[in-house]
Design a protein around this motif. Structure first.
Motif, PDB file in Angstrom:
ATOM      1  N   UNK A  37      37.140 -71.898 -17.888  1.00  0.00           N
ATOM      2  CA  UNK A  37      37.010 -70.502 -18.310  1.00  0.00           C
ATOM      3  C   UNK A  37      37.498 -69.601 -17.191  1.00  0.00           C
ATOM      4  N   UNK A  38      38.448 -68.744 -17.504  1.00  0.00           N
ATOM      5  CA  UNK A  38      39.053 -67.874 -16.497  1.00  0.00           C
ATOM      6  C   UNK A  38      39.091 -66.447 -17.017  1.00  0.00           C
ATOM      7  N   UNK A  39      39.130 -65.510 -16.076  1.00  0.00           N
ATOM      8  CA  UNK A  39      39.390 -64.108 -16.398  1.00  0.00           C
ATOM      9  C   UNK A  39      40.904 -63.971 -16.525  1.00  0.00           C
ATOM     10  N   UNK A  40      41.391 -63.632 -17.703  1.00  0.00           N
ATOM     11  CA  UNK A  40      42.829 -63.628 -17.963  1.00  0.00           C
ATOM     12  C   UNK A  40      43.589 -62.653 -17.082  1.00  0.00           C
ATOM     13  N   UNK A  41      42.905 -61.660 -16.518  1.00  0.00           N
ATOM     14  CA  UNK A  41      43.620 -60.716 -15.665  1.00  0.00           C
ATOM     15  C   UNK A  41      44.103 -61.401 -14.395  1.00  0.00           C
TER      16      UNK A  41
ATOM     17  N   UNK B 178      35.297 -57.154 -18.023  1.00  0.00           N
ATOM     18  CA  UNK B 178      35.526 -58.509 -17.524  1.00  0.00           C
ATOM     19  C   UNK B 178      35.024 -59.557 -18.515  1.00  0.00           C
ATOM     20  N   UNK B 179      33.891 -59.320 -19.113  1.00  0.00           N
ATOM     21  CA  UNK B 179      33.319 -60.310 -20.028  1.00  0.00           C
ATOM     22  C   UNK B 179      34.183 -60.515 -21.275  1.00  0.00           C
ATOM     23  N   UNK B 180      34.990 -59.493 -21.608  1.00  0.00           N
ATOM     24  CA  UNK B 180      35.843 -59.588 -22.792  1.00  0.00           C
ATOM     25  C   UNK B 180      37.204 -60.200 -22.475  1.00  0.00           C
TER      26      UNK B 180
ATOM     27  N   UNK C 205      52.575 -57.159 -23.137  1.00  0.00           N
ATOM     28  CA  UNK C 205      51.514 -56.405 -23.808  1.00  0.00           C
ATOM     29  C   UNK C 205      50.167 -56.699 -23.167  1.00  0.00           C
ATOM     30  N   UNK C 206      49.886 -57.958 -22.889  1.00  0.00           N
ATOM     31  CA  UNK C 206      48.617 -58.322 -22.264  1.00  0.00           C
ATOM     32  C   UNK C 206      48.474 -57.692 -20.878  1.00  0.00           C
ATOM     33  N   UNK C 207      49.560 -57.636 -20.132  1.00  0.00           N
ATOM     34  CA  UNK C 207      49.479 -57.078 -18.778  1.00  0.00           C
ATOM     35  C   UNK C 207      49.060 -55.619 -18.782  1.00  0.00           C
ATOM     36  N   UNK C 208      49.384 -54.909 -19.861  1.00  0.00           N
ATOM     37  CA  UNK C 208      49.003 -53.499 -19.962  1.00  0.00           C
ATOM     38  C   UNK C 208      47.618 -53.325 -20.574  1.00  0.00           C
ATOM     39  N   UNK C 209      47.219 -54.259 -21.433  1.00  0.00           N
ATOM     40  CA  UNK C 209      45.959 -54.093 -22.156  1.00  0.00           C
ATOM     41  C   UNK C 209      44.762 -54.695 -21.433  1.00  0.00           C
ATOM     42  N   UNK C 210      44.927 -55.830 -20.769  1.00  0.00           N
ATOM     43  CA  UNK C 210      43.782 -56.518 -20.174  1.00  0.00           C
ATOM     44  C   UNK C 210      43.024 -55.675 -19.148  1.00  0.00           C
TER      45      UNK C 210
ATOM     46  N   UNK D 156      41.875 -51.892 -28.461  1.00  0.00           N
ATOM     47  CA  UNK D 156      42.636 -51.185 -27.428  1.00  0.00           C
ATOM     48  C   UNK D 156      44.112 -51.007 -27.765  1.00  0.00           C
ATOM     49  N   UNK D 157      44.606 -51.759 -28.731  1.00  0.00           N
ATOM     50  CA  UNK D 157      46.035 -51.735 -29.026  1.00  0.00           C
ATOM     51  C   UNK D 157      46.329 -51.061 -30.361  1.00  0.00           C
ATOM     52  N   UNK D 158      47.358 -50.237 -30.383  1.00  0.00           N
ATOM     53  CA  UNK D 158      47.920 -49.798 -31.653  1.00  0.00           C
ATOM     54  C   UNK D 158      48.569 -51.011 -32.306  1.00  0.00           C
ATOM     55  N   UNK D 159      48.383 -51.159 -33.605  1.00  0.00           N
ATOM     56  CA  UNK D 159      48.841 -52.336 -34.350  1.00  0.00           C
ATOM     57  C   UNK D 159      48.171 -53.601 -33.804  1.00  0.00           C
ATOM     58  N   UNK D 160      46.980 -53.403 -33.228  1.00  0.00           N
ATOM     59  CA  UNK D 160      46.276 -54.499 -32.590  1.00  0.00           C
ATOM     60  C   UNK D 160      45.790 -55.551 -33.573  1.00  0.00           C
TER      61      UNK D 160
END
Length: 385
Positions: free
Chosen positions: A292-296, A281-283, A271-276, A323-327
């Motif tokens: 602190x890292x950029x999760x992408x 970038x700041x989010x 799910x993260x791979x599709x949403x990030x 950004x997510x349904x049922x988020x």
């Protein structure tokens, strides 16, 4: 719509007692020799799959030039991931295609070709060199139908691939709307403990019947097919182990909880791979292990990291919720559920046994026995259109 093209074909069980098994055996043997140090380069782990030409077809293969063009594109771009989806209508595999050639590889590379091609003197239009073979569905025709519908047939107005009525003029040339990478080693190694998918599937053998049972009698089609294939394997393995030992009062159910935890990990990361990529970038910033890292940039999070990031980073939490349904459930309720699983899994894996009562309580909550299950909730989470 993804511009990358892949291929779909069938294997004919009449050529060998099990044509798929013959190819898997070569890959598994090569991986074993590499692990034992008998071969020095993992580039020697591969198998050739031939596109057998039917004796009833007299004319040349009409789409051969297009297929060879796809092969040339793979050769020109090593980072591109080529897929060959293979089915016998009951099972579905995907091969990692590295090369497509018209050369008769039986003459120059016979050790990487199953012997039934020569034994039956089969004529092949071309050959695929496969670096890995991954099982997507085992022994479940309805699941094969649902899985193939995720692909789009470029020769039929980009309509979903149809198992019955659509498997003509093979191989089909298809695309994946989600552009999913199924063999990325950075992701795969975290799931398979640094094994190839062919090795992972061999160790998880015998769960096909359980996967079908869960789809038909517990989860339902929509929930089961919305889960990642690897997550389905982990769930089925854990459920089979649970059922096999449910009556054993002294059994250790740590492997059960470990399997369910891996299914959660696979699902959350997918799910993260599709949403990030949809977030600013700041989010996407999160503090992992003091940095602190950029999760992408992190293709796979462990469950503890998922809890700290999604449950603790306010901007990330808000961005995913939007950004997510049922988020709201994914960012609000799921981190606490994962934390509950980790509280049992980590001591269970490293220190103490997991008793039947604890395992039953968590298993029922995750699988939805007497309640709305966590995996059913996860199946509702997707990127908003």
């Amino acid at each position: 719509m993804s511009g990358q093209r892949h291929l779909v074909d069938v294997w004919n069980p009449s050529y060998a007692s099990n044509a798929m098994e013959a190819h898997l055996a070569i890959l598994l043997a090569a991986a074993k020799r590499f692990d034992a140090g008998e071969i020095a380069d993992d580039a020697d782990i591969y198998v050739w799959w031939g596109k057998v030409r039917s004796a009833n077809r007299q004319q040349p293969l009409g789409k051969l030039d297009t297929i060879l063009t796809i092969g040339a594109e793979l050769a020109d771009d090593p980072d591109r991931e080529g897929h060959l989806y293979l089915t016998d209508y009951r099972a579905l595999y995907v091969g990692h295609v590295a090369e497509i050639t018209r050369d008769d590889v039986r003459k120059r590379d016979p050790s990487h070709v199953p012997d039934y091609y020569a034994r039956h003197d089969l004529d092949c239009d071309f050959w695929y060199r496969l670096l890995d073979l991954r099982r997507l569905v085992a022994d479940d025709t309805l699941a094969v139908i649902a899985q193939l519908r995720q692909l789009r047939n470029t020769g039929y107005h980009d309509r979903p691939v149809s198992l019955y009525g659509g498997m003509v003029d093979l191989p089909l040339i298809v695309s994946r709307p989600d552009s999913a990478r199924l063999f990325d080693p950075e992701v795969r190694d975290e799931i398979t403990d640094e094994k190839l998918w062919v090795e992972f599937d061999a160790e998880a053998g015998g769960v096909g019947a359980m996967e079908r049972e869960l789809r038909e009698n517990l989860c339902g089609d929509a929930v089961w097919m919305a889960l990642e294939p690897a997550a389905r394997t982990f769930i089925a393995t854990a459920e089979k182990t649970f059922r096999d030992h449910r009556s054993d009062a002294g059994a250790d159910f740590g492997l059960v909880i470990g399997g369910f935890a891996k299914a959660l990990e696979v699902s959350c990361n997918a799910i993260l791979s599709r949403a990030l990529p949809l977030l600013q970038s700041r989010d996407r910033q999160a503090n992992l292990d003091g940095h602190t890292v950029d999760l992408i940039e992190r293709k796979h999070l462990m469950l503890g990291q998922f809890v700290r990031a999604v449950g603790g980073e306010r901007a990330l939490n808000a961005g995913l919720t939007q950004r997510l349904e049922h988020g709201a459930w994914f960012t609000g309720s799921l981190p606490a559920i994962v934390d509950e699983v980790l509280a049992v899994r980590n001591p269970g894996v490293h220190e103490t046994r997991v008793d039947r009562e604890t395992a039953t309580r968590l298993r029922d909550k995750l699988m939805g026995v007497g309640c709305q299950g966590t995996f059913a909730e996860l199946a509702r989470v997707r990127v908003r259109r």
